[in-house]
Scaffold this motif. Structure first.
Motif, PDB file in Angstrom:
ATOM      1  N   GLU A 169      32.376  19.900  41.073  1.00  0.00           N
ATOM      2  CA  GLU A 169      33.479  20.827  41.293  1.00  0.00           C
ATOM      3  C   GLU A 169      34.415  20.880  40.087  1.00  0.00           C
ATOM      4  N   HIS A 182      35.013  24.222  37.940  1.00  0.00           N
ATOM      5  CA  HIS A 182      36.383  24.705  37.750  1.00  0.00           C
ATOM      6  C   HIS A 182      36.660  24.996  36.270  1.00  0.00           C
ATOM      7  N   SER A 242      37.651  28.591  34.741  1.00  0.00           N
ATOM      8  CA  SER A 242      38.863  28.798  33.956  1.00  0.00           C
ATOM      9  C   SER A 242      38.564  29.462  32.615  1.00  0.00           C
ATOM     10  N   GLY A 244      33.346  29.941  40.134  1.00  0.00           N
ATOM     11  CA  GLY A 244      34.286  29.760  41.240  1.00  0.00           C
ATOM     12  C   GLY A 244      33.586  29.534  42.568  1.00  0.00           C
ATOM     13  N   GLU A 258      32.400  26.005  42.514  1.00  0.00           N
ATOM     14  CA  GLU A 258      33.538  25.105  42.708  1.00  0.00           C
ATOM     15  C   GLU A 258      33.940  25.061  44.177  1.00  0.00           C
TER      16      GLU A 258
END
Length: 115
Positions: free
Chosen positions: A54, A58, A62, A77, A80
């Protein structure tokens, strides 16, 4: 309708705010790191390390948001958010799709940076 590899306004805003030279440095770092992160994501999945999985997803999300690579951000995403819950075959397919999207986004970003 297919989503574009890059959202031009996001990338242009990044260049305007951070400067084209700095964005180029960011892209060079991302080009080196993204394939390694994708590999680490696979290793975390294989090892059942959901926290690491995760965290890496992430980070990729980002980066996608920062550069305006919306599809990359969306795929990362999802990984995640869902973590390893989808199971082996689904995770493997999602990672294959993410890896392909990273490669495509890198090409598009490099082309956009040279404009």
């Amino acid at each position: 309708m297919n989503q574009p590899l890059l959202e031009p306004l996001v990338f242009e805003a990044l260049q305007a705010n951070a400067g084209a030279d700095f964005v180029l440095q960011l892209l060079e770092a991302f080009a080196e790191e993204a394939p390694l992160l994708a590999q680490q994501l696979r290793e975390a999945a294989a090892g059942g390390d959901s926290t690491q999985f995760e965290t890496i997803a992430h980070s990729l999300k980002s980066n996608g948001v920062t550069f305006g690579a919306a599809r990359l951000a969306e795929l990362a995403g999802r990984l995640e958010c869902h973590g390893l819950a989808a199971g082996g075959a689904a995770i493997s397919a999602a990672l294959d799709e993410l890896t392909a999207e990273i490669a495509a986004a890198l090409l598009a970003l490099q082309a956009a940076a040279r404009l």
